[in-house]
Design a protein around this motif. Sequence first.
Motif, PDB file in Angstrom:
ATOM      1  N   ALA A 294       5.304  -6.076  -3.123  1.00  0.00           N
ATOM      2  CA  ALA A 294       4.165  -5.176  -3.371  1.00  0.00           C
ATOM      3  C   ALA A 294       2.958  -5.992  -3.807  1.00  0.00           C
ATOM      4  CB  ALA A 294       4.498  -4.144  -4.443  1.00  0.00           C
ATOM      5  N   ILE A 295       1.791  -5.454  -3.552  1.00  0.00           N
ATOM      6  CA  ILE A 295       0.546  -5.931  -4.158  1.00  0.00           C
ATOM      7  C   ILE A 295       0.103  -4.846  -5.121  1.00  0.00           C
ATOM      8  CG2 ILE A 295      -1.834  -6.669  -3.770  1.00  0.00           C
ATOM      9  CD1 ILE A 295      -1.052  -7.035  -0.788  1.00  0.00           C
ATOM     10  N   ARG A 296      -0.238  -5.209  -6.331  1.00  0.00           N
ATOM     11  CA  ARG A 296      -0.804  -4.211  -7.235  1.00  0.00           C
ATOM     12  C   ARG A 296      -2.157  -4.700  -7.735  1.00  0.00           C
ATOM     13  NH1 ARG A 296       3.056  -6.380 -11.169  1.00  0.00           N
ATOM     14  NH2 ARG A 296       1.938  -6.984 -13.067  1.00  0.00           N
ATOM     15  N   MET A 297      -3.064  -3.738  -7.913  1.00  0.00           N
ATOM     16  CA  MET A 297      -4.429  -4.025  -8.353  1.00  0.00           C
ATOM     17  C   MET A 297      -4.900  -2.908  -9.267  1.00  0.00           C
ATOM     18  SD  MET A 297      -6.119  -4.864  -4.618  1.00  0.00           S
ATOM     19  CE  MET A 297      -7.775  -4.782  -5.306  1.00  0.00           C
ATOM     20  N   TRP A 333      -9.935   3.980 -14.402  1.00  0.00           N
ATOM     21  CA  TRP A 333      -9.138   2.830 -14.007  1.00  0.00           C
ATOM     22  C   TRP A 333      -7.778   3.304 -13.501  1.00  0.00           C
ATOM     23  CZ3 TRP A 333     -10.460  -1.993 -13.028  1.00  0.00           C
ATOM     24  CH2 TRP A 333     -11.615  -2.523 -13.614  1.00  0.00           C
ATOM     25  N   THR A 334      -7.403   2.834 -12.326  1.00  0.00           N
ATOM     26  CA  THR A 334      -6.146   3.216 -11.699  1.00  0.00           C
ATOM     27  C   THR A 334      -5.470   1.971 -11.142  1.00  0.00           C
ATOM     28  OG1 THR A 334      -7.099   5.346 -11.045  1.00  0.00           O
ATOM     29  CG2 THR A 334      -5.061   4.673  -9.949  1.00  0.00           C
ATOM     30  N   GLU A 335      -4.151   1.905 -11.297  1.00  0.00           N
ATOM     31  CA  GLU A 335      -3.401   0.816 -10.676  1.00  0.00           C
ATOM     32  C   GLU A 335      -2.912   1.287  -9.314  1.00  0.00           C
ATOM     33  OE1 GLU A 335       0.684  -0.643 -11.964  1.00  0.00           O
ATOM     34  OE2 GLU A 335      -0.614  -2.271 -12.691  1.00  0.00           O
ATOM     35  N   ILE A 336      -3.342   0.611  -8.266  1.00  0.00           N
ATOM     36  CA  ILE A 336      -2.889   0.955  -6.928  1.00  0.00           C
ATOM     37  C   ILE A 336      -1.787  -0.022  -6.530  1.00  0.00           C
ATOM     38  CG2 ILE A 336      -5.064   2.007  -6.235  1.00  0.00           C
ATOM     39  CD1 ILE A 336      -5.768  -0.538  -4.747  1.00  0.00           C
ATOM     40  N   VAL A 337      -0.830   0.485  -5.756  1.00  0.00           N
ATOM     41  CA  VAL A 337       0.317  -0.311  -5.323  1.00  0.00           C
ATOM     42  C   VAL A 337       0.392  -0.247  -3.807  1.00  0.00           C
ATOM     43  CG1 VAL A 337       2.811  -0.625  -5.470  1.00  0.00           C
ATOM     44  CG2 VAL A 337       1.540   0.164  -7.475  1.00  0.00           C
ATOM     45  N   LEU A 338       0.408  -1.398  -3.174  1.00  0.00           N
ATOM     46  CA  LEU A 338       0.437  -1.513  -1.718  1.00  0.00           C
ATOM     47  C   LEU A 338       1.751  -2.176  -1.326  1.00  0.00           C
ATOM     48  CD1 LEU A 338      -3.144  -3.040  -1.517  1.00  0.00           C
ATOM     49  CD2 LEU A 338      -2.555  -0.615  -1.404  1.00  0.00           C
ATOM     50  N   ARG A 339       2.469  -1.559  -0.392  1.00  0.00           N
ATOM     51  CA  ARG A 339       3.823  -2.016  -0.080  1.00  0.00           C
ATOM     52  C   ARG A 339       3.955  -2.484   1.363  1.00  0.00           C
ATOM     53  NH1 ARG A 339       7.781  -0.332  -3.401  1.00  0.00           N
ATOM     54  NH2 ARG A 339       7.232   1.006  -5.145  1.00  0.00           N
ATOM     55  N   PRO A 340       4.577  -3.635   1.565  1.00  0.00           N
ATOM     56  CA  PRO A 340       4.941  -4.008   2.933  1.00  0.00           C
ATOM     57  C   PRO A 340       5.802  -2.915   3.550  1.00  0.00           C
ATOM     58  CG  PRO A 340       5.202  -5.887   1.456  1.00  0.00           C
ATOM     59  CD  PRO A 340       4.911  -4.692   0.582  1.00  0.00           C
ATOM     60  N   GLY A 341       5.507  -2.587   4.812  1.00  0.00           N
ATOM     61  CA  GLY A 341       6.187  -1.497   5.480  1.00  0.00           C
ATOM     62  C   GLY A 341       5.378  -0.222   5.482  1.00  0.00           C
ATOM     63  N   GLN A 342       4.326  -0.153   4.645  1.00  0.00           N
ATOM     64  CA  GLN A 342       3.465   1.026   4.601  1.00  0.00           C
ATOM     65  C   GLN A 342       2.047   0.708   5.065  1.00  0.00           C
ATOM     66  OE1 GLN A 342       3.733   2.624   0.609  1.00  0.00           O
ATOM     67  NE2 GLN A 342       5.889   3.178   0.834  1.00  0.00           N
ATOM     68  N   GLU A 343       1.869  -0.425   5.735  1.00  0.00           N
ATOM     69  CA  GLU A 343       0.559  -0.812   6.228  1.00  0.00           C
ATOM     70  C   GLU A 343       0.111   0.110   7.366  1.00  0.00           C
ATOM     71  OE1 GLU A 343       3.785  -3.511   7.895  1.00  0.00           O
ATOM     72  OE2 GLU A 343       3.176  -2.802   5.922  1.00  0.00           O
ATOM     73  N   ILE A 344      -1.203   0.169   7.581  1.00  0.00           N
ATOM     74  CA  ILE A 344      -1.789   1.020   8.614  1.00  0.00           C
ATOM     75  C   ILE A 344      -1.909   0.205   9.897  1.00  0.00           C
ATOM     76  CG2 ILE A 344      -3.720   2.520   9.217  1.00  0.00           C
ATOM     77  CD1 ILE A 344      -2.179   3.332   6.684  1.00  0.00           C
ATOM     78  N   LEU A 345      -1.270   0.672  10.972  1.00  0.00           N
ATOM     79  CA  LEU A 345      -1.250  -0.083  12.221  1.00  0.00           C
ATOM     80  C   LEU A 345      -2.341   0.398  13.171  1.00  0.00           C
ATOM     81  CD1 LEU A 345       2.618  -0.207  12.858  1.00  0.00           C
ATOM     82  CD2 LEU A 345       1.183  -1.792  11.546  1.00  0.00           C
ATOM     83  N   ASN A 346      -3.018  -0.570  13.785  1.00  0.00           N
ATOM     84  CA  ASN A 346      -4.057  -0.262  14.770  1.00  0.00           C
ATOM     85  C   ASN A 346      -4.275  -1.538  15.601  1.00  0.00           C
ATOM     86  OD1 ASN A 346      -6.525   0.113  16.172  1.00  0.00           O
ATOM     87  ND2 ASN A 346      -7.212   1.617  14.658  1.00  0.00           N
ATOM     88  N   GLU A 347      -3.649  -1.597  16.767  1.00  0.00           N
ATOM     89  CA  GLU A 347      -3.707  -2.808  17.585  1.00  0.00           C
ATOM     90  C   GLU A 347      -5.138  -3.153  17.976  1.00  0.00           C
ATOM     91  OE1 GLU A 347      -1.131  -2.754  20.923  1.00  0.00           O
ATOM     92  OE2 GLU A 347       0.686  -2.359  19.749  1.00  0.00           O
ATOM     93  N   GLU A 348      -5.956  -2.128  18.210  1.00  0.00           N
ATOM     94  CA  GLU A 348      -7.340  -2.369  18.628  1.00  0.00           C
ATOM     95  C   GLU A 348      -8.111  -3.137  17.557  1.00  0.00           C
ATOM     96  OE1 GLU A 348     -11.284   0.287  19.843  1.00  0.00           O
ATOM     97  OE2 GLU A 348      -9.274   1.160  19.972  1.00  0.00           O
ATOM     98  N   ASN A 349      -7.788  -2.884  16.287  1.00  0.00           N
ATOM     99  CA  ASN A 349      -8.460  -3.584  15.184  1.00  0.00           C
ATOM    100  C   ASN A 349      -7.625  -4.740  14.644  1.00  0.00           C
ATOM    101  OD1 ASN A 349     -10.685  -1.854  15.265  1.00  0.00           O
ATOM    102  ND2 ASN A 349      -9.716  -0.387  13.876  1.00  0.00           N
ATOM    103  N   LEU A 350      -6.622  -5.179  15.414  1.00  0.00           N
ATOM    104  CA  LEU A 350      -5.766  -6.315  15.048  1.00  0.00           C
ATOM    105  C   LEU A 350      -4.949  -6.044  13.791  1.00  0.00           C
ATOM    106  CD1 LEU A 350      -8.278  -9.260  15.743  1.00  0.00           C
ATOM    107  CD2 LEU A 350      -6.493  -8.372  17.255  1.00  0.00           C
TER     108      LEU A 350
END
Length: 389
Positions: A294-297, A333-350
């Motif tokens: 995860a990435i957290r910020m 202030w909020t801690e956001i959590v980003l998880r591998p496997g939940q990324e947004i896919l869009n081949e046109e935008n690489l």
Amino acid sequence: MKKMTETSVCLSFCALLCLALFIGCSDKESGVAGATSETTNGIAVVVMDNAGQPLPQARITLFSKTDLAQIESAVSNDSGLAHFDSLAEECSSGNCFVEGIAGADSSLMNWEAFEPTDSSVAEIELAPSASLTIRTGAAEDEKLFELLHLESTPYTAARSGSDYVFAHVPAGMFTVLAGDSAVATFSLDAGAEADALIRIPELTREYVFEDFEDGDSLNNFAATHKNFGWYYVASGASSWVKPDTAEGFASAIEDGASGKILSMQFTQADSGYLLLGTHLGLDTGYYDLSALTAIRMKVRGDCELNIALEHYREVGDNTYRKALWTAQASQEWTEIVLRPGQEILNEENLQVPWAEISNEIGIFSIFVSSGTFLQIDEIVFEGIDSMDN
């Protein structure tokens, strides 16, 4: 939110009157599951949502406090009324829990102590269920608890990778147990989607990629691996107000409530974009982050963010394949959590799956959309404790 305690159920004169009429009716007249004309010592339960409206087809179950064994279940009728044929002795002595579940995918729930008296009508209020995801930041192949459970409830979460997920649980304050050992305590609001890290000694791995405490333009990785630090780019009619080109990146670092933060201001336009980014190493360097969980910020602002880890190899003019996640900053202030496997896919935008590029990451980027300001603190990579590879 206060910890749930044993409370006496509410008594309603109108509900008692309804019960008296109900007991005198036949099965056909009452429409209540399990009712008979001979029943005189049962329990009636009125099931409502948090707006006070009756809930039909709600499943109400009594559990023993001693071993959490199910005692009896009933389903509410069109008027929200459920009926148990007999009053269990352990319930009348205060040794009972009641669970209420309604809606598709257990969208409404309740769990509380239950202590009715003979011929009483209990009012059970169901609220939107919560979810709880517990991260450990450990490697998937490391020895962890097989499952976790919420103390004094039947709710368990099996391990998924290095995480545990309670998909649908009632609102309330709960202690999470591994076996008989307390792991953490969480207060869950109705409808909340809680996501929290529990640190396990010698297993949890975290790398603080940036906390801005040094007050310079270099990320923390620069202490051991040379890189050129943070850059900020404005395109088209969009522009940075802070930091600006005259004073540089460090001019946007200021004191916060508990240390230094990055505090940026900007203007947005229909054309153009704003980018905050940094290479992990030199321009052609890359690092294996495939163990990332995860990435957290911590963020505060009024803008939408697209956060990306990008491949090191350029495929066009300053364009790279990337794993990308979206988040919305808020005024608190909020801690956001980003998880591998939940990324947004869009081949046109690489925008590609994380697994395609995770072992060759060269850039960390934040694309800013809409709004006027953004503050950031503590960018942490979970699942790794160094990037020495």
